[in-house]
Design an enzyme around this catalytic site. Structure first.
Site, PDB file in Angstrom:
ATOM      1  N   GLY A  62      20.504 -50.025  47.544  1.00 49.08           N
ATOM      2  CA  GLY A  62      20.867 -48.692  47.080  1.00 49.08           C
ATOM      3  C   GLY A  62      22.145 -48.557  46.286  1.00 49.08           C
ATOM      4  O   GLY A  62      22.542 -47.436  45.982  1.00 49.08           O
ATOM      5  N   GLY A  63      22.778 -49.665  45.922  1.00 41.66           N
ATOM      6  CA  GLY A  63      24.033 -49.567  45.168  1.00 41.66           C
ATOM      7  C   GLY A  63      23.899 -48.626  43.970  1.00 41.66           C
ATOM      8  O   GLY A  63      24.681 -47.692  43.802  1.00 41.66           O
ATOM      9  N   LYS A  64      22.883 -48.883  43.164  1.00 42.39           N
ATOM     10  CA  LYS A  64      22.741 -48.076  41.930  1.00 42.39           C
ATOM     11  C   LYS A  64      22.152 -46.709  42.265  1.00 42.39           C
ATOM     12  O   LYS A  64      22.566 -45.704  41.687  1.00 42.39           O
ATOM     13  CB  LYS A  64      21.891 -48.830  40.906  1.00 42.39           C
ATOM     14  N   ASP A  86      11.099 -49.257  47.088  1.00 36.57           N
ATOM     15  CA  ASP A  86      11.362 -50.676  47.361  1.00 36.57           C
ATOM     16  C   ASP A  86      10.283 -51.210  48.301  1.00 36.57           C
ATOM     17  O   ASP A  86       9.748 -50.490  49.131  1.00 36.57           O
ATOM     18  CB  ASP A  86      12.747 -50.909  47.965  1.00 36.57           C
ATOM     19  N   ALA A  97      14.991 -50.361  44.444  1.00 33.87           N
ATOM     20  CA  ALA A  97      16.206 -49.587  44.703  1.00 33.87           C
ATOM     21  C   ALA A  97      17.112 -50.145  45.802  1.00 33.87           C
ATOM     22  O   ALA A  97      18.324 -49.905  45.780  1.00 33.87           O
ATOM     23  CB  ALA A  97      15.811 -48.160  45.064  1.00 33.87           C
ATOM     24  N   ALA A  98      16.520 -50.803  46.770  1.00 27.73           N
ATOM     25  CA  ALA A  98      17.308 -51.160  47.954  1.00 27.73           C
ATOM     26  C   ALA A  98      18.226 -52.355  47.684  1.00 27.73           C
ATOM     27  O   ALA A  98      17.886 -53.201  46.861  1.00 27.73           O
ATOM     28  CB  ALA A  98      16.359 -51.496  49.098  1.00 27.73           C
ATOM     29  N   ASP A 110      15.749 -52.284  38.349  1.00 22.47           N
ATOM     30  CA  ASP A 110      16.821 -53.246  38.625  1.00 22.47           C
ATOM     31  C   ASP A 110      16.128 -54.423  39.314  1.00 22.47           C
ATOM     32  O   ASP A 110      16.000 -54.457  40.533  1.00 22.47           O
ATOM     33  CB  ASP A 110      17.864 -52.576  39.542  1.00 22.47           C
ATOM     34  N   ASP A 122       5.048 -51.526  47.231  1.00 23.25           N
ATOM     35  CA  ASP A 122       5.102 -52.556  46.197  1.00 23.25           C
ATOM     36  C   ASP A 122       4.951 -51.811  44.867  1.00 23.25           C
ATOM     37  O   ASP A 122       3.943 -51.103  44.671  1.00 23.25           O
ATOM     38  CB  ASP A 122       3.946 -53.550  46.407  1.00 23.25           C
ATOM     39  N   CYS A 149      21.280 -58.746  37.657  1.00 22.25           N
ATOM     40  CA  CYS A 149      22.647 -59.252  37.855  1.00 22.25           C
ATOM     41  C   CYS A 149      22.639 -60.750  37.549  1.00 22.25           C
ATOM     42  O   CYS A 149      23.210 -61.557  38.273  1.00 22.25           O
ATOM     43  CB  CYS A 149      23.180 -58.940  39.249  1.00 22.25           C
TER      44      CYS A 149
HETATM   45  C1  SAM Z   1      18.201 -56.733  42.700  1.00 23.59           C
HETATM   46  S1  SAM Z   1      17.588 -56.003  44.135  1.00 23.59           S
HETATM   47  C2  SAM Z   1      17.866 -54.310  43.849  1.00 23.59           C
HETATM   48  C3  SAM Z   1      19.299 -53.907  44.083  1.00 23.59           C
HETATM   49  C4  SAM Z   1      19.475 -52.401  44.027  1.00 23.59           C
HETATM   50  N1  SAM Z   1      18.980 -51.811  42.825  1.00 23.59           N
HETATM   51  C5  SAM Z   1      20.930 -52.023  44.222  1.00 23.59           C
HETATM   52  O1  SAM Z   1      21.584 -51.653  43.259  1.00 23.59           O
HETATM   53  O2  SAM Z   1      21.399 -52.102  45.350  1.00 23.59           O
HETATM   54  C6  SAM Z   1      15.874 -56.128  43.908  1.00 23.59           C
HETATM   55  C7  SAM Z   1      15.038 -55.358  44.895  1.00 23.59           C
HETATM   56  O3  SAM Z   1      13.673 -55.466  44.474  1.00 23.59           O
HETATM   57  C8  SAM Z   1      12.866 -55.336  45.602  1.00 23.59           C
HETATM   58  N2  SAM Z   1      11.511 -55.776  45.235  1.00 23.59           N
HETATM   59  C9  SAM Z   1      11.083 -57.042  45.021  1.00 23.59           C
HETATM   60  N3  SAM Z   1       9.782 -57.035  44.705  1.00 23.59           N
HETATM   61  C10 SAM Z   1       9.377 -55.736  44.690  1.00 23.59           C
HETATM   62  C11 SAM Z   1       8.132 -55.091  44.438  1.00 23.59           C
HETATM   63  N4  SAM Z   1       7.051 -55.802  44.135  1.00 23.59           N
HETATM   64  N5  SAM Z   1       8.077 -53.753  44.547  1.00 23.59           N
HETATM   65  C12 SAM Z   1       9.173 -53.030  44.865  1.00 23.59           C
HETATM   66  N6  SAM Z   1      10.383 -53.603  45.126  1.00 23.59           N
HETATM   67  C13 SAM Z   1      10.466 -54.938  45.033  1.00 23.59           C
HETATM   68  C14 SAM Z   1      13.583 -56.179  46.625  1.00 23.59           C
HETATM   69  O4  SAM Z   1      13.188 -55.815  47.936  1.00 23.59           O
HETATM   70  C15 SAM Z   1      15.054 -55.864  46.336  1.00 23.59           C
HETATM   71  O5  SAM Z   1      15.520 -54.879  47.197  1.00 23.59           O
END
Ligand code: SAM
Length: 526
Positions: free
Chosen positions: A345-347, A365, A342-343, A411, A393, A464
């Site tokens: 957090g845009g979506k 996240d 999620a982070a 995402d 995780d 993306c």
């Molecule tokens: C593409 S970004 C998400 C962008 C977000 N959805 C937004 O709209 O702002 C991918 C996210 O996946 C998280 N991530 C990567 N591996 C992960 C895991 N094993 N478990 C949970 N989150 C994970 C990263 O920390 C990152 O914040």
């Protein structure tokens, strides 16, 4: 000859911070005239220091050179530096002083725009510019052993002359001055010689650029230089899109990015309100053709930032392509949605605003810092009542949690190959090897996310990226591993122009003039 005036400047505690990674300038002379003049011990308190002010060096070039050093060697991100705006001016001058040994006059609005253009453009065109610089040096070793700051100054000069078509002899003089003061007179002479050669070859229409000829490898190398991308990206896009479309994509990536703003409905802001604000700030804009809350802004984002619209949570910067991915999720008031990655957090925040105060987005996240940003922004945007954050995780969370939902968004972490026009430095940081690692991670996260979907519920997989191996191929591989899921075509959620033959959402930068993005709806049948 440059004049250096001592100036007593009062620094805030912020401006005295040392950069997280100090920049090392190799071969920088110790006896140049621009060393920082510090006050004699005991005469001034630590916050009142003497500084050298140089009124002859053009501020935007000095700041651009230092930003470029920070991005290439200090781990800073181009887009973050550009977003800071005027408030960070003193801080920025602190960097200039620590790197070059002097301050310039403060940046005005025009300087700030130039810095943004020059830094973004110089990074995008780095491979192309380095090819020209290397070709006009005496020999290969002269280019290879060039000290980093000198190379940045040359790149700026080359970019200004070749891509911005600025008056060439003024560019030569200004960059020579910068090299002399920031490095030493010999460096200025070198900049003078090479830039003058460039002016001549440009005037004669004979820039030493590679020809598009030979076998596919040679052509990929030539295209990589002509359109300034890594060779592996050119080869990949030529394979998937064909040469012509690959070129168009690279041209898009090299163009000035446009941004979209989302009016924050949760704070009672409509798009009409936002449009009124933009009119009063004289920021040119167009309403989105695809999404009711969005407005597109080509120039003037700095004015929006400075006016505090983002800080007050009235709107956020969000590309329409990401907004459309949320439309694929189709959040409805009262729903419980799990947002797996999620982070920042845009979506999450857009989904939360579409819940109209009823329901919940559970934002998971692995990155604590980014999750904290999400939490703070949710408060700012007044959607914190419908957002909860879970630091985990996803893979272990899914194994141990009884949580299930009828809507789960993944995402996924991806290459970001759809957002290269906004992230000017990303192309140089991504490697081909990353793609394999990312694909494995995407598969693992898809498997984990699927266990959170209740029977009859839907899993939305989004990226993306424009890369089929991260998009369609991941979905196809998932469906082989999970026959209990089937594709739910996205026609009902986004305009038909964005729907692929297989029923996925795909935003194509060249076709739609948006960032590249992908989303698939996968329904659990059992
Ligand atoms: C593409 S970004 C998400 C962008 C977000 N959805 C937004 O709209 O702002 C991918 C996210 O996946 C998280 N991530 C990567 N591996 C992960 C895991 N094993 N478990 C949970 N989150 C994970 C990263 O920390 C990152 O914040």
């Amino acid at each position: 000859m440059a004049h250096l005036l001592p100036l007593r400047v009062f620094l805030s505690s912020q401006t005295q911070e040392t950069p997280s990674k100090p920049l090392k300038l190799s071969k920088r002379s110790n006896n140049h005239k621009t060393s920082i003049s510090t006050a004699k011990k005991g005469l001034l308190s630590p916050s009142h220091k003497m500084h050298k002010l140089n009124l002859e060096v053009s501020p935007h070039r000095a700041v651009s050179a230092v930003r470029l050093m920070r991005i290439e060697f200090g781990g800073a991100f181009a887009d973050l530096l550009n977003e800071k705006g005027k408030g960070s001016g003193d801080n920025e001058m602190g960097y200039v002083e620590r790197t070059l040994g002097f301050r310039t006059r403060d940046l005005d609005d025009r300087d700030l725009r130039l810095v943004t253009d020059i830094v973004g453009g110089t990074i995008r065109w780095r491979r192309y510019l380095d090819h020209l610089i290397g070709s006009l040096c005496h020999d290969e070793s002269m280019f290879r052993s060039m000290e980093p700051l000198l190379l940045q100054i040359l790149r700026i000069g080359f970019y200004e002359i070749v891509k911005l078509n600025m008056p060439p002899y003024a560019v030569v003089d200004e960059n020579v001055k910068l090299a002399k003061v920031a490095l030493r007179p010999g460096a200025g002479n070198m900049v003078n010689g090479i830039l003058r050669k460039l002016v001549l070859v440009k005037e004669n229409n004979s820039l030493p650029l590679p020809k598009l000829e030979g076998d596919s490898r040679a052509q990929a190398r030539a295209l990589a230089t002509l359109y300034s991308h890594p060779v592996w990206m050119v080869r990949r896009w030529t394979k998937y899109l064909g040469q012509e479309e690959a070129i168009q994509l690279m041209m898009w990536n090299n163009s000035d990015p446009s941004f979209s703003l989302r009016a924050n409905a949760a704070k009672g802001i409509t798009r009409d309100d936002l449009v009124m604000q933009l009119n009063s700030l004289k920021v040119p804009h167009e309403v989105s053709l695809h999404l009711d809350d969005f407005v597109r802004v080509k120039i003037g984002l700095q004015n929006v930032i400075r006016a505090g619209l983002l800080k007050e949570g009235l709107c956020s910067v969000q590309d329409e392509s990401a907004g459309l991915a949320v439309s694929v999720v189709d959040p409805q008031p009262g729903e419980d949605i799990i947002d797996c990655c999620a982070a920042p957090g845009g979506k999450t925040l857009y989904m939360a605003s579409r819940l109209r105060g009823k329901g919940k987005v559970h934002a998971i996240d692995i990155n604590k810092g980014r999750l904290r940003i999400l939490k703070e922004t949710a408060k700012l945007q007044k959607v914190d009542g419908v957002v909860d954050t879970i630091h985990a995780d996803l893979r272990t969370f899914a194994e141990n949690s009884p949580m299930k939902s009828g809507k789960v968004l993944l995402d996924a972490p991806c290459s970001g190959l759809g957002v290269l026009s906004k992230r000017s430095d990303l192309r140089w940081n991504r490697r081909l090897e990353d793609m394999e690692q990312l694909k494995n991670l995407q598969d693992e996260l898809l498997d984990a996310a699927s266990t959170l979907v209740s029977s009859g519920g839907v899993l939305i997989y989004s990226t993306c990226s424009i890369d089929p191996e991260e998009n369609n191929d991941r979905v196809e591989a998932f469906l082989v591993r999970h026959p209990e899921f089937r594709i739910d075509p996205v026609n009902r959620y986004v305009p038909s122009d964005f729907v692929t033959k297989q029923g996925f959402y795909f935003s194509d930068p060249v076709k739609h003039s948006l960032d590249g993005a992908f989303a698939a709806r996968l329904v659990r049948t059992l």
